[in-house]
Scaffold this motif. Sequence first.
Motif, PDB file in Angstrom:
ATOM      1  N   LEU A 201       0.828  -1.208   0.000  1.00 19.40           N
ATOM      2  CA  LEU A 201       0.000   0.000   0.000  1.00 19.40           C
ATOM      3  C   LEU A 201       0.863   1.259   0.000  1.00 19.40           C
ATOM      4  O   LEU A 201       0.564   2.235  -0.698  1.00 19.40           O
ATOM      5  N   ALA A 202       1.940   1.228   0.770  1.00 23.88           N
ATOM      6  CA  ALA A 202       2.832   2.395   0.823  1.00 23.88           C
ATOM      7  C   ALA A 202       3.467   2.655  -0.534  1.00 23.88           C
ATOM      8  O   ALA A 202       3.600   3.801  -0.966  1.00 23.88           O
ATOM      9  N   SER A 203       3.838   1.584  -1.224  1.00 21.65           N
ATOM     10  CA  SER A 203       4.475   1.749  -2.537  1.00 21.65           C
ATOM     11  C   SER A 203       3.518   2.316  -3.572  1.00 21.65           C
ATOM     12  O   SER A 203       3.951   2.933  -4.551  1.00 21.65           O
ATOM     13  N   SER A 204       2.220   2.101  -3.365  1.00 20.00           N
ATOM     14  CA  SER A 204       1.228   2.643  -4.304  1.00 20.00           C
ATOM     15  C   SER A 204       0.754   4.037  -3.860  1.00 20.00           C
ATOM     16  O   SER A 204      -0.150   4.598  -4.460  1.00 20.00           O
ATOM     17  N   LYS A 205       1.371   4.552  -2.777  1.00 14.38           N
ATOM     18  CA  LYS A 205       1.033   5.881  -2.249  1.00 14.38           C
ATOM     19  C   LYS A 205      -0.414   5.968  -1.770  1.00 14.38           C
ATOM     20  O   LYS A 205      -1.065   7.004  -1.904  1.00 14.38           O
TER      21      LYS A 205
END
Length: 232
Positions: A201-205
């Motif tokens: 989720l963090a990588s997809s902002k």
Amino acid sequence: MKKKTKLETAKRKLITRNNPKAIHSEQYRTIRTNINFSMPDRELQTLLFTSALPRDGKSTTAANAAIVFAQEGKKVLLVDVDMRKPTVHHTFELMNGLGLSNVLTRQATISEVANESGTEGLDIITCGPIPPNPAELLSSQMMETVLEEMKKAYDMVIFDSPPLLSVSDAQILSNRCDGTILVINSGITEKDGAVKAKEVLASSKAHIIGAVLNNFKIDKDHYFYQYYGTVE
């Protein structure tokens, strides 16, 4: 007997509608309160529920969250964006002949596929016919257009998405939503899986609002049981 079992299962899943005084219903209202307080400086209109893996309870959590927001007086739309293994139509006992996939392929409009849920203020859009290319549909410009139309018609739009570590669909949609909730199944979801899901989720902002710990067993001597009394 089989049909009766299915109905009883659906009834248990929608506890906020069928038994609003139960302790579990109170917990869903607490989740609603926490979500409302999570973004004081901006309006939260689109919310995505996902999990690390299947059977973590994300669909049940999304359905009950949608109900408690409708019970609060909001006009709510629950959308099944799990176009691989959809379940919302089973939970709300709806037909799935028309749904989101028809809208995204320009075969129907939002108003044509929106179903009454049985709860005032809550409409449901089921998955519709399962397409061969869910990820492409969710990442399309048409999805962006449909999302804006949903926001104009409803106070809150809640998406029930596939698990993060199985397919990329939830990751694609998460950064288009105002907030994302990660559902964790107590005693089932492994720590590494939850951490990996958060990283995805963090990588997809995505804007991660928080996590819901599902199926956590509270001791019946706990003060919460003694205070609310009604046990399911």
